[in-house]
Motif scaffolding. Structure first.
Motif, PDB file in Angstrom:
ATOM      1  N   PRO A  77       0.790  -1.418  -0.099  1.00 31.09           N
ATOM      2  CA  PRO A  77      -0.029  -0.066  -0.025  1.00 31.09           C
ATOM      3  C   PRO A  77       0.754   1.319   0.149  1.00 31.09           C
ATOM      4  O   PRO A  77       0.315   2.414  -0.319  1.00 31.09           O
ATOM      5  N   GLY A  78       2.204   1.218   0.273  1.00 27.54           N
ATOM      6  CA  GLY A  78       3.070   2.395   0.361  1.00 27.54           C
ATOM      7  C   GLY A  78       4.420   1.941   0.164  1.00 27.54           C
ATOM      8  O   GLY A  78       4.864   0.967   0.942  1.00 27.54           O
ATOM      9  N   ARG A  79       5.362   2.955  -0.272  1.00 26.77           N
ATOM     10  CA  ARG A  79       6.658   2.495  -0.292  1.00 26.77           C
ATOM     11  C   ARG A  79       7.627   3.931  -0.666  1.00 26.77           C
ATOM     12  O   ARG A  79       7.027   4.705  -1.301  1.00 26.77           O
ATOM     13  N   SER A  80       8.676   3.988   0.142  1.00 28.66           N
ATOM     14  CA  SER A  80       9.616   5.022  -0.176  1.00 28.66           C
ATOM     15  C   SER A  80      10.879   4.554  -1.029  1.00 28.66           C
ATOM     16  O   SER A  80      11.281   3.367  -0.357  1.00 28.66           O
ATOM     17  N   LEU A  81      11.425   5.185  -1.870  1.00 24.66           N
ATOM     18  CA  LEU A  81      12.422   4.883  -2.635  1.00 24.66           C
ATOM     19  C   LEU A  81      13.502   5.971  -2.641  1.00 24.66           C
ATOM     20  O   LEU A  81      13.132   7.061  -2.572  1.00 24.66           O
ATOM     21  N   SER A  82      14.705   5.554  -2.687  1.00 26.26           N
ATOM     22  CA  SER A  82      15.714   6.573  -2.965  1.00 26.26           C
ATOM     23  C   SER A  82      16.900   5.988  -3.661  1.00 26.26           C
ATOM     24  O   SER A  82      17.324   5.106  -3.708  1.00 26.26           O
ATOM     25  N   VAL A  83      17.457   6.894  -4.697  1.00 23.49           N
ATOM     26  CA  VAL A  83      18.430   6.804  -5.361  1.00 23.49           C
ATOM     27  C   VAL A  83      19.453   7.984  -5.212  1.00 23.49           C
ATOM     28  O   VAL A  83      18.971   9.079  -4.875  1.00 23.49           O
ATOM     29  N   PRO A  84      20.868   7.728  -5.668  1.00 24.29           N
ATOM     30  CA  PRO A  84      21.604   9.111  -5.554  1.00 24.29           C
ATOM     31  C   PRO A  84      21.242   9.995  -6.565  1.00 24.29           C
ATOM     32  O   PRO A  84      20.753   9.916  -7.741  1.00 24.29           O
ATOM     33  N   ALA A  85      21.311  11.470  -6.154  1.00 25.35           N
ATOM     34  CA  ALA A  85      20.703  12.434  -6.954  1.00 25.35           C
ATOM     35  C   ALA A  85      21.463  12.463  -8.035  1.00 25.35           C
ATOM     36  O   ALA A  85      21.028  13.157  -9.275  1.00 25.35           O
ATOM     37  N   LYS A  86      22.893  12.448  -8.201  1.00 23.23           N
ATOM     38  CA  LYS A  86      23.595  12.520  -9.410  1.00 23.23           C
ATOM     39  C   LYS A  86      23.695  10.990  -9.910  1.00 23.23           C
ATOM     40  O   LYS A  86      23.687  10.086  -9.085  1.00 23.23           O
ATOM     41  N   PRO A  87      23.383  10.809 -11.175  1.00 32.79           N
ATOM     42  CA  PRO A  87      23.519  12.006 -11.976  1.00 32.79           C
ATOM     43  C   PRO A  87      22.082  12.556 -12.603  1.00 32.79           C
ATOM     44  O   PRO A  87      22.129  13.410 -13.527  1.00 32.79           O
ATOM     45  N   TRP A  88      21.101  12.139 -11.820  1.00 35.98           N
ATOM     46  CA  TRP A  88      19.851  12.803 -12.214  1.00 35.98           C
ATOM     47  C   TRP A  88      19.732  14.308 -12.448  1.00 35.98           C
ATOM     48  O   TRP A  88      19.176  14.691 -13.301  1.00 35.98           O
ATOM     49  N   THR A  89      20.590  14.947 -11.525  1.00 32.93           N
ATOM     50  CA  THR A  89      20.480  16.331 -11.324  1.00 32.93           C
ATOM     51  C   THR A  89      21.245  16.833 -12.604  1.00 32.93           C
ATOM     52  O   THR A  89      21.266  18.421 -12.757  1.00 32.93           O
ATOM     53  N   GLU A  90      21.901  16.034 -13.371  1.00 31.08           N
ATOM     54  CA  GLU A  90      22.607  16.782 -14.417  1.00 31.08           C
ATOM     55  C   GLU A  90      21.800  17.231 -15.626  1.00 31.08           C
ATOM     56  O   GLU A  90      22.409  18.035 -16.596  1.00 31.08           O
ATOM     57  N   VAL A  91      20.595  16.752 -15.660  1.00 32.79           N
ATOM     58  CA  VAL A  91      19.968  17.266 -16.685  1.00 32.79           C
ATOM     59  C   VAL A  91      19.486  18.566 -16.443  1.00 32.79           C
ATOM     60  O   VAL A  91      19.322  19.177 -15.267  1.00 32.79           O
ATOM     61  N   GLU A  92      18.927  19.483 -17.413  1.00 31.15           N
ATOM     62  CA  GLU A  92      18.728  20.838 -17.300  1.00 31.15           C
ATOM     63  C   GLU A  92      17.128  20.832 -17.475  1.00 31.15           C
ATOM     64  O   GLU A  92      16.613  21.481 -18.731  1.00 31.15           O
ATOM     65  N   GLY A  93      16.457  20.337 -16.606  1.00 32.71           N
ATOM     66  CA  GLY A  93      14.879  20.323 -16.690  1.00 32.71           C
ATOM     67  C   GLY A  93      14.365  19.698 -15.573  1.00 32.71           C
ATOM     68  O   GLY A  93      13.902  20.483 -14.384  1.00 32.71           O
ATOM     69  N   GLY A  94      14.022  18.493 -15.389  1.00 33.63           N
ATOM     70  CA  GLY A  94      13.308  17.775 -14.499  1.00 33.63           C
ATOM     71  C   GLY A  94      13.440  16.273 -14.477  1.00 33.63           C
ATOM     72  O   GLY A  94      14.182  15.764 -15.239  1.00 33.63           O
ATOM     73  N   ILE A  95      12.762  15.565 -13.699  1.00 30.83           N
ATOM     74  CA  ILE A  95      12.765  14.222 -13.225  1.00 30.83           C
ATOM     75  C   ILE A  95      11.397  13.799 -13.047  1.00 30.83           C
ATOM     76  O   ILE A  95      10.887  14.450 -12.272  1.00 30.83           O
ATOM     77  N   ALA A  96      10.862  13.247 -13.922  1.00 28.28           N
ATOM     78  CA  ALA A  96       9.453  12.534 -13.873  1.00 28.28           C
ATOM     79  C   ALA A  96       9.426  11.194 -13.240  1.00 28.28           C
ATOM     80  O   ALA A  96      10.281  10.575 -13.555  1.00 28.28           O
ATOM     81  N   ILE A  97       8.584  10.936 -12.143  1.00 29.66           N
ATOM     82  CA  ILE A  97       8.563   9.581 -11.391  1.00 29.66           C
ATOM     83  C   ILE A  97       7.180   9.204 -12.047  1.00 29.66           C
ATOM     84  O   ILE A  97       6.142   9.704 -11.553  1.00 29.66           O
ATOM     85  N   LEU A  98       7.100   7.985 -12.521  1.00 31.95           N
ATOM     86  CA  LEU A  98       6.034   7.502 -13.011  1.00 31.95           C
ATOM     87  C   LEU A  98       5.763   5.896 -12.462  1.00 31.95           C
ATOM     88  O   LEU A  98       6.597   5.336 -12.193  1.00 31.95           O
ATOM     89  N   VAL A  99       4.377   5.797 -11.870  1.00 28.16           N
ATOM     90  CA  VAL A  99       4.253   4.431 -11.469  1.00 28.16           C
ATOM     91  C   VAL A  99       3.039   3.718 -12.846  1.00 28.16           C
ATOM     92  O   VAL A  99       2.143   4.110 -12.884  1.00 28.16           O
TER      93      VAL A  99
END
Length: 248
Positions: A209-231
Motif C-alpha cells: 500500500p505504500g513505499r519509499s524509494l531513494s537513489v543518488p541524486a547524481k547523475p539525475w540532477t545533471e539534466v537541465e529540466g526535471g525528473i518525472a516519476i511514473l508508477v
C-alpha cells in the motif's frame, strides 16, 4: 548533460528506504496529472507541429509532457542528437500493449492507455479532458511525491486504488533544446524541442500500500529540466501515478 553510462551506475547503486520531507515535493502539480509521451524525431517532416504542441502541454500544471526521440528515422539524412534505441524500444512496447499494427511518428501516448497522432491537438486535448474527469474506476489514482534532498532523489508512493503491480520509473529530461537542421527532411529548419527525455530507468516495483524509494541524486540532477516519476502497470500498462521534480 547526462550520459547513458552514468545512468547505468544508478541501477548498480541499488535502492534504499527513505522518508520524504513534507516540503519540497512535486512542483505545482494537480493531484494526478495526465502523462503525455510524445514519440518524435528531428528527421520527421510531420513532427515539428507535434513538438510545438508538446511545448504548450509542458507549460500546464495538470500535464506531465515528455518527448522521446526515436532512432528509426536517423537513416534518412539527419541523425537526431537526442535519439536513443531505448526510446524506440519503449514505443515498440506500447505498440504491443495497445494493439497497434505499426510504429509511427509523431505519436502521443496518454497515461499509457490510449494513443493519438501527436499533431492532432484537438484529439489529444479531448483525451486529456476525459482522463482528468475520469472516476476512480476508470482511472485509478496512486499518489506520488518526489524531491531532491541531501544528495538523493526520493519518491514516496501511496496506493489509493491501484488494480495491480506496477513499475516505478524515473525519466530525466531537458526542458528545451533548439537545433539547426542541416540535412534530411527538415533541412534548413531551426527546431525547438521541449522536455526532451535523456534517459529512462526502472528504479523499483510497487505492490502497495505504500513505499519509499531513494537513489543518488547524481547523475539525475545533471539534466537541465526535471525528473518525472511514473508508477506504471507492469508490461507497459496504464500509468496510475506520476509527479515531477525540477532540476533547474
Amino acid at each position: 548533460m547526462i550520459t547513458r553510462r552514468s545512468f547505468s551506475a544508478i541501477a548498480a547503486a541499488g535502492l534504499a528506504a527513505a522518508s520524504l520531507p513534507r516540503s519540497g515535493a512535486a512542483v505545482g502539480l494537480s493531484p494526478r496529472p495526465v502523462v503525455v509521451e510524445l514519440f518524435t524525431s528531428q528527421g520527421c517532416s510531420s513532427c515539428p507541429p507535434a513538438d510545438a504542441y508538446l511545448g504548450r502541454l509542458a507549460a500546464r500544471d495538470d500535464v506531465i509532457a515528455l518527448a522521446y526521440h526515436i532512432d528509426y528515422w536517423d537513416y534518412i539524412g539527419w541523425p537526431d542528437p537526442f535519439a536513443d534505441a531505448a526510446f524506440t524500444a519503449r514505443q515498440r512496447a506500447y505498440q504491443h500493449a495497445l494493439g497497434n499494427r505499426t510504429l509511427y511518428t509523431p505519436q502521443m501516448v496518454i497515461d499509457g492507455a490510449v494513443d493519438a497522432v501527436g499533431s492532432d491537438s484537438r484529439a489529444v486535448d479531448g483525451i486529456i479532458r476525459e482522463r482528468l474527469a475520469a472516476g476512480s474506476d476508470d482511472r485509478p489514482v496512486v499518489r506520488v511525491e518526489a524531491s531532491l534532498s541531501r544528495g538523493e532523489l526520493r519518491a514516496e508512493i501511496h496506493d489509493t486504488g491501484m488494480p495491480g503491480p506496477a513499475d516505478v520509473l524515473a525519466v530525466a529530461y531537458d526542458a528545451h533544446h533548439k537545433t539547426q537542421i542541416r540535412r534530411g527532411e527538415n533541412t534548413g529548419l531551426s527546431l525547438e524541442n521541449f522536455n526532451v527525455v535523456r534517459a529512462i530507468r526502472k528504479i523499483g516495483e510497487f505492490h502497495g500500500p505504500g513505499r519509499s524509494l531513494s537513489v543518488p541524486a547524481k547523475p539525475w540532477t545533471e539534466v537541465e529540466g526535471g525528473i518525472a516519476i511514473l508508477v506504471q502497470g507492469a508490461e507497459h500498462g496504464p500509468i496510475w501515478g506520476a509527479t515531477r521534480v525540477l532540476t533547474v
